[in-house]
Design a protein around this motif. Structure first.
Motif, PDB file in Angstrom:
ATOM      1  N   ALA A 169       6.388   6.007  40.884  1.00 43.69           N
ATOM      2  CA  ALA A 169       5.796   5.312  40.023  1.00 43.69           C
ATOM      3  C   ALA A 169       5.236   4.150  40.611  1.00 43.69           C
ATOM      4  CB  ALA A 169       6.251   4.402  38.848  1.00 43.69           C
ATOM      5  N   TYR A 170       5.212   3.856  41.549  1.00 47.28           N
ATOM      6  CA  TYR A 170       4.725   2.929  42.177  1.00 47.28           C
ATOM      7  C   TYR A 170       3.593   3.235  43.415  1.00 47.28           C
ATOM      8  CZ  TYR A 170       5.886  -1.415  40.601  1.00 47.28           C
ATOM      9  OH  TYR A 170       5.910  -2.016  39.264  1.00 47.28           O
ATOM     10  N   GLU A 171       3.727   5.209  43.586  1.00 45.75           N
ATOM     11  CA  GLU A 171       3.274   6.106  44.732  1.00 45.75           C
ATOM     12  C   GLU A 171       3.770   5.274  45.955  1.00 45.75           C
ATOM     13  OE1 GLU A 171      -1.243   6.724  44.020  1.00 45.75           O
ATOM     14  OE2 GLU A 171      -0.659   7.047  42.020  1.00 45.75           O
ATOM     15  N   THR A 172       5.211   5.121  46.684  1.00 44.31           N
ATOM     16  CA  THR A 172       4.918   4.569  47.329  1.00 44.31           C
ATOM     17  C   THR A 172       4.856   3.672  48.210  1.00 44.31           C
ATOM     18  OG1 THR A 172       5.518   7.279  47.974  1.00 44.31           O
ATOM     19  CG2 THR A 172       5.621   5.937  49.379  1.00 44.31           C
ATOM     20  N   SER A 173       4.164   2.479  47.875  1.00 46.37           N
ATOM     21  CA  SER A 173       3.699   1.511  48.096  1.00 46.37           C
ATOM     22  C   SER A 173       3.927   0.554  47.404  1.00 46.37           C
ATOM     23  CB  SER A 173       2.716   1.502  47.749  1.00 46.37           C
ATOM     24  OG  SER A 173       1.379   0.112  48.091  1.00 46.37           O
ATOM     25  N   CYS A 174       4.034  -0.963  48.350  1.00 45.84           N
ATOM     26  CA  CYS A 174       4.652  -1.914  48.157  1.00 45.84           C
ATOM     27  C   CYS A 174       3.807  -3.199  46.767  1.00 45.84           C
ATOM     28  CB  CYS A 174       4.731  -3.383  49.000  1.00 45.84           C
ATOM     29  SG  CYS A 174       5.698  -5.050  48.673  1.00 45.84           S
ATOM     30  N   ALA A 175       4.436  -3.227  46.007  1.00 43.62           N
ATOM     31  CA  ALA A 175       3.364  -3.753  45.244  1.00 43.62           C
ATOM     32  C   ALA A 175       2.648  -5.092  45.568  1.00 43.62           C
ATOM     33  CB  ALA A 175       4.055  -3.357  43.111  1.00 43.62           C
ATOM     34  N   MET A 176       3.418  -5.663  46.106  1.00 42.41           N
ATOM     35  CA  MET A 176       2.597  -7.022  46.384  1.00 42.41           C
ATOM     36  C   MET A 176       1.748  -7.028  47.599  1.00 42.41           C
ATOM     37  SD  MET A 176       5.684  -9.458  45.616  1.00 42.41           S
ATOM     38  CE  MET A 176       6.926 -10.063  44.272  1.00 42.41           C
ATOM     39  N   CYS A 177       1.964  -6.055  48.642  1.00 40.83           N
ATOM     40  CA  CYS A 177       1.538  -6.144  50.144  1.00 40.83           C
ATOM     41  C   CYS A 177       0.722  -4.697  50.232  1.00 40.83           C
ATOM     42  CB  CYS A 177       2.448  -6.504  51.367  1.00 40.83           C
ATOM     43  SG  CYS A 177       3.511  -5.281  51.993  1.00 40.83           S
ATOM     44  N   HIS A 178       1.037  -3.889  49.551  1.00 36.46           N
ATOM     45  CA  HIS A 178       0.554  -2.874  49.614  1.00 36.46           C
ATOM     46  C   HIS A 178       1.002  -1.699  50.535  1.00 36.46           C
ATOM     47  CE1 HIS A 178      -3.252  -4.532  47.887  1.00 36.46           C
ATOM     48  NE2 HIS A 178      -2.233  -4.376  46.979  1.00 36.46           N
ATOM     49  N   LEU A 179       1.514  -2.227  51.171  1.00 35.25           N
ATOM     50  CA  LEU A 179       2.631  -1.546  52.420  1.00 35.25           C
ATOM     51  C   LEU A 179       3.372  -0.096  51.862  1.00 35.25           C
ATOM     52  CD1 LEU A 179       3.442  -2.238  55.512  1.00 35.25           C
ATOM     53  CD2 LEU A 179       6.261  -2.533  54.830  1.00 35.25           C
ATOM     54  N   ARG A 180       2.710   1.208  53.361  1.00 32.92           N
ATOM     55  CA  ARG A 180       3.370   2.437  52.803  1.00 32.92           C
ATOM     56  C   ARG A 180       3.962   3.190  53.599  1.00 32.92           C
ATOM     57  NH1 ARG A 180       0.862   5.563  50.230  1.00 32.92           N
ATOM     58  NH2 ARG A 180      -0.541   4.219  47.995  1.00 32.92           N
ATOM     59  N   HIS A 181       4.998   2.243  54.004  1.00 34.28           N
ATOM     60  CA  HIS A 181       6.112   3.233  54.210  1.00 34.28           C
ATOM     61  C   HIS A 181       7.621   3.687  53.523  1.00 34.28           C
ATOM     62  CE1 HIS A 181       4.296   3.265  58.563  1.00 34.28           C
ATOM     63  NE2 HIS A 181       3.957   2.598  57.818  1.00 34.28           N
TER      64      HIS A 181
END
Ligand SMILES: [Zn+2]
Length: 243
Positions: free
Chosen positions: A130-142
């Protein structure tokens, strides 16, 4: 080839409720509902897999067209009156008595297996998708550094494994959220606790934590997947109390 090989639970968007129509029974085992009437060949196949004690695969919908597989699983009871079968996720559940009363210890153990083996991985995958593989706070995509954080913890009764009770967060922000080092207001703005804002330290504190203050969460595109307002509010009150 008369027995079923697999069962499938399609994805349904869940809003604020728990996404499992395949409910957990009083014995802690999951139930899988018949499709249509009892004589339908898929249900006859389930009956056959039960009689032959054959292992099956269970495909669980994570989003439209995407499934998480669980295997092997076994059908350990056919409950005709409720139009359902009982499914064991491992050997321990397989040998649970289901035709008689189950002790509290057995039930608790069985529920824990269901939670760990199925509910938690499904929750994790659904939230991260749902969050497209990204931290909702810092956008980290790992992906390997991302968690599905609960807003209300899952040990509490209303801490349901629904996407709206979750947020995709990286490991550090997940831990910081759980520890009330930072909180999320019901309007999705992040607040860092005041004593943490006053600290002086290296880049992880400055950029990893303090810089999150007053930022807005990056939310799922679909409104129904976003954090539930009431759950956020309840959790935010706890953050305030901790400060
Ligand atoms: Zn993060």
């Amino acid at each position: 080839m008369t027995a079923a090989l697999s069962i499938l639970t399609t994805y349904t968007s869940d809003g604020a409720r728990a996404p499992y129509e395949d409910a957990v029974g009083g014995d802690g085992l999951l139930r899988y509902k018949f499709q249509g009437n009892r004589e339908h060949y898929t249900n006859v196949g389930l009956q056959r897999a039960f009689e032959l004690r054959l292992p099956l695969m269970w495909f669980f919908g994570i989003r439209q067209g995407l499934y998480l597989p669980f295997f092997p699983v076994w059908i350990v009871a056919v409950e005709v009156e409720q139009s359902q079968v009982a499914v064991a996720l491992d050997e321990a559940q397989r040998h649970l008595r289901i035709d008689g009363p189950v002790s509290l210890i057995e039930r608790g153990y069985s529920e824990r297996i269901t939670k760990q083996r199925l509910h938690q991985p499904v929750f994790r995958q659904r939230v991260i998708q749902a969050y497209e593989t990204s931290c909702a706070m810092c956008h980290l995509r790992h992906r390997s550094l991302l968690d599905a954080a609960h807003i209300i913890p899952d040990r509490e009764t209303h801490g349901v494994p629904a996407i709206s009770n979750g947020m995709a967060l990286c490991k550090i922000h997940h831990a910081a959220y759980d520890e009330n080092i930072l909180g999320v207001r019901p309007d999705y703005v992040i607040e860092v606790r005041s004593d943490i804002l006053e600290e002086r330290d290296g880049p992880m504190l400055r950029y990893g934590l303090q810089a999150m203050h007053d930022l807005r969460l990056t939310l799922p595109r679909r409104r129904m997947d976003r954090p539930d307002h009431n759950l956020l509010e309840e959790r935010y009150e706890r953050f305030r109390a901790a400060g």
